[in-house]
Design a protein around this motif. Sequence first.
Motif, PDB file in Angstrom:
ATOM      1  N   ALA A 143       0.856  -1.319   0.106  1.00 33.74           N
ATOM      2  CA  ALA A 143      -0.086  -0.083   0.041  1.00 33.74           C
ATOM      3  C   ALA A 143       0.850   1.217   0.136  1.00 33.74           C
ATOM      4  O   ALA A 143       0.168   2.380  -0.621  1.00 33.74           O
ATOM      5  N   ALA A 144       2.037   1.066   0.505  1.00 37.29           N
ATOM      6  CA  ALA A 144       2.940   2.318   0.504  1.00 37.29           C
ATOM      7  C   ALA A 144       3.366   2.910  -0.962  1.00 37.29           C
ATOM      8  O   ALA A 144       3.947   3.872  -0.871  1.00 37.29           O
ATOM      9  N   ALA A 145       3.193   1.832  -1.772  1.00 39.78           N
ATOM     10  CA  ALA A 145       3.660   2.425  -3.339  1.00 39.78           C
ATOM     11  C   ALA A 145       2.450   2.995  -4.043  1.00 39.78           C
ATOM     12  O   ALA A 145       2.538   3.280  -5.103  1.00 39.78           O
ATOM     13  N   MET A 146       1.405   3.543  -3.143  1.00 41.59           N
ATOM     14  CA  MET A 146       0.283   4.137  -3.928  1.00 41.59           C
ATOM     15  C   MET A 146       0.694   5.441  -4.668  1.00 41.59           C
ATOM     16  O   MET A 146       1.829   6.354  -4.407  1.00 41.59           O
ATOM     17  N   ARG A 147       0.094   5.803  -5.769  1.00 37.21           N
ATOM     18  CA  ARG A 147       0.352   6.913  -6.670  1.00 37.21           C
ATOM     19  C   ARG A 147      -0.615   7.958  -6.708  1.00 37.21           C
ATOM     20  O   ARG A 147      -0.427   9.067  -7.081  1.00 37.21           O
ATOM     21  N   THR A 148      -1.818   7.748  -6.118  1.00 33.41           N
ATOM     22  CA  THR A 148      -2.709   8.572  -6.058  1.00 33.41           C
ATOM     23  C   THR A 148      -2.201   9.767  -5.076  1.00 33.41           C
ATOM     24  O   THR A 148      -1.884   9.529  -4.304  1.00 33.41           O
ATOM     25  N   ARG A 149      -2.285  11.005  -5.582  1.00 31.57           N
ATOM     26  CA  ARG A 149      -1.785  12.030  -4.962  1.00 31.57           C
ATOM     27  C   ARG A 149      -2.910  13.326  -4.736  1.00 31.57           C
ATOM     28  O   ARG A 149      -3.870  13.496  -5.514  1.00 31.57           O
ATOM     29  N   ALA A 150      -2.440  14.096  -3.569  1.00 29.85           N
ATOM     30  CA  ALA A 150      -3.296  15.021  -3.129  1.00 29.85           C
ATOM     31  C   ALA A 150      -2.469  16.342  -2.857  1.00 29.85           C
ATOM     32  O   ALA A 150      -1.360  16.348  -2.223  1.00 29.85           O
ATOM     33  N   THR A 151      -2.693  17.457  -3.811  1.00 29.18           N
ATOM     34  CA  THR A 151      -2.053  18.270  -3.823  1.00 29.18           C
ATOM     35  C   THR A 151      -2.809  19.694  -3.164  1.00 29.18           C
ATOM     36  O   THR A 151      -3.909  19.857  -3.429  1.00 29.18           O
ATOM     37  N   ARG A 152      -1.894  20.377  -2.136  1.00 31.85           N
ATOM     38  CA  ARG A 152      -2.548  21.477  -1.548  1.00 31.85           C
ATOM     39  C   ARG A 152      -2.984  22.409  -2.407  1.00 31.85           C
ATOM     40  O   ARG A 152      -2.078  23.021  -3.113  1.00 31.85           O
TER      41      ARG A 152
END
Length: 415
Positions: A143-152
């Motif tokens: 799970a630590a390899a996730m690519r979904t990103r959240a940008t502020r």
Amino acid sequence: MPPVETPTRVRRHLPTAHAEELLARTRELIREEVLPQAAAGEAAGDFPRETFRRLSAAGLLGLPYPAEHGGGGQPYEVYLQVLEELAAARLTVGLGVSVHTLSCHALADFGTAGQRAAHLPAMLRGGLLGAYCLSEPAAGSDAAAMRTRATREGGHWVLTGTKAWITHGPVADFLTVFARTGAAGPRGISAFLVPADAPGLSVAAPERKMGMNGSPTAQLHFEGVRVPDERRLGEENGGFRIAMAALDAGRLGIAACAIGVAQAALDVAVAHTTRPDAGGERLADQQGLRFMLADMATRIEAGRTLYLAAARLRDAGLPFSREAAMAKLFCTDAVMRVTGDAVQLMGQEGWDASLPAERYLREAKVLQIVEGTNQIQRSVIARHLLGREQSAERPAQPRVPAGAVPEAVPGPRAS
């Protein structure tokens, strides 16, 4: 379809009279709502949304959470036994309650008081249904390899990416979503509470599966989904710890569901083998088949004891990660063996798709995969055994020479 209560069922030992009443009400709801539509609903692939509304109204979607926010205030020991009963009747319902409970965990345990007050009552008893969004097409067990990103962006976060194999994906009202907000690895992940109707969120066609056809599973695509910062749960970049804590509890839910399905399989096997033929003979009178039934019952009771022991550790506020992994591993391996034996004992009737035994066998397989495959559970258990999971509160035990039994050395402790 097996009855809710049969002679093969163990007598429950519940901690309070209220818990006994809760289980009795659960069984009544199962008889009225779940069992009558289980076989036809799974065959048609119908999601029982109205059943979940009734469960919510009855308080069964928030059992282990505080009563002040609409939860049941029940210990995990009680919640899991309710879950087992639901899964025995229909795994789509039992596993669905487990997934919903998992999706509430981040808010209930890591949200602020204001966040809990604003959102938790509707999630626990307002008829809403949740989904837990951790896995991705290239990040399942890792799970630590996730690519979904959240940008502020100012007071918002913008989520972009894809989550995969999401139970309730097409029907959920809210999502607990994990996305990368920092550097690569486990320390750069945050958790968010996302409404399922958020602009930019789309759902792919449901996956085609070998079992649990009534439970929709799909990919979710996030294309610039804007989430206010007040919907971030826990510390920024602290989401991986939140996800792992939720999975420890969720694995106990899967273990309880596995024992429920195994119990249902044993029930139909006992009913089949004790039915006399035209000459008055019963299959259960053959010693070899009696031994199979005895082994099935023993595996079920061992699994039930294991998941309840882990639940009691959790209820006592003690570490239970190792025990949760053991329970998930043992119970889901057990349900595969028990459902396979049930089909074998029933012969052609076990293979008949109009009867429930073959459905139990197909459904059992997914339980070895969800909430971390059983290979992952073995890795978790081994890490605890080899000392890699020691915490600051739990110093490693001293090494003792073979044959020495000094009184000062403590016995095994929960990890």
